[in-house]
Design an enzyme around this catalytic site. Structure first.
Site, PDB file in Angstrom:
ATOM      1  N   CYS A  49       0.833  -1.209   0.000  1.00  0.00           N
ATOM      2  CA  CYS A  49       0.000   0.000   0.000  1.00  0.00           C
ATOM      3  C   CYS A  49       0.869   1.260   0.000  1.00  0.00           C
ATOM      4  CB  CYS A  49      -0.912   0.028   1.227  1.00  0.00           C
ATOM      5  SG  CYS A  49      -2.011  -1.384   1.328  1.00  0.00           S
ATOM      6  N   ARG A 124      -8.050  -4.359  -2.743  1.00  0.00           N
ATOM      7  CA  ARG A 124      -7.608  -3.207  -3.532  1.00  0.00           C
ATOM      8  C   ARG A 124      -8.638  -3.017  -4.649  1.00  0.00           C
ATOM      9  NH1 ARG A 124      -2.515  -2.547  -1.591  1.00  0.00           N
ATOM     10  NH2 ARG A 124      -1.531  -4.491  -0.937  1.00  0.00           N
TER      11      ARG A 124
END
Ligand code: BEZ
Length: 215
Positions: A49, A124
């Protein structure tokens, strides 16, 4: 017919009042008239991330040139987002300029961001929303794969050409192996139209025609 479950392509993006690192926001109304990309990540302070936020911020000017806003989201509190983006600024020399939603789990439920393969974190996900607040694309990636942000830029560019010129984009556009940066004509709307296309320059057949981009 409007879908009332998780938003799908063609649905209006659902009304959301959210807390973000830039204060409260009302979506999609606050961004009406612009394209926006809402993307979720599994959690703050995680390695993939972190690389994604760096990559997105590096391209933020290019997205803004395309009149496209970015909004992050995870089930973390605003103070966690702030501590994490401060870490990114201090250690990677990049200031994250776009807002990040601090979700309690409510938005994740509404947008379908909790999947069986990742029951404790948002996947995601990427929602691309157009200036009329309509969902135009949805992408899901698992936790172990960071996204390709150049592809998101390509998608926004492709949508704009498609909308402006009423055409479709071939695979890998603008680097298509058959047609280069040419675009595809939509299917003919009548037999007469189909007949006209037979033998026309750029038509391999009446249903497969490519034309150069308009200026
Ligand atoms: C990561 O961003 O590195 C990550 C997040 C959740 C699960 C696995 C990896």
């Amino acid at each position: 017919m409007e879908n009332k479950g998780i938003p799908l392509i063609g649905d209006r993006f659902p009304e959301l009042k959210v807390s973000t690192t830039h204060g409260p926001m009302t979506l999609p109304d606050e961004l009406s008239g612009k394209w926006f990309i809402l993307f979720s990540h599994p959690a703050d302070f995680t390695p993939v991330c972190t690389t994604e936020f760096y990559a997105f911020q590096k391209r933020y000017d290019q997205f803004r040139e395309l009149d496209t806003e970015l909004i992050g989201l995870s089930v973390d509190q605003v103070f966690s987002h702030i501590k994490w983006t401060d870490w990114i600024r201090d250690n990677l020399n990049v200031k994250i300029e776009f807002p990040i939603i601090a979700d309690t789990g409510k938005v994740a439920d509404m947008l379908g961001l909790i999947h069986p393969g990742s029951p404790t974190h948002t996947v995601r996900a990427v929602f691309i929303v157009d200036p009329d607040s309509k969902v135009r694309a949805i992408l899901y990636y698992p936790a172990e794969l960071g996204r390709n942000f150049d592809e998101l830029l390509r998608m926004i560019k492709a949508f704009k050409v498609s909308d402006d010129q009423g055409v479709a984009m071939p695979a890998n556009w603008p680097n298509n192996e058959l047609f280069g940066d040419d675009v595809i004509l939509p299917p003919p709307s009548s037999e007469e139209d189909a007949e006209e296309r037979r033998g026309q320059e750029g038509c391999l057949d009446w249903w497969l025609c490519h034309v150069p981009l308009e200026d």
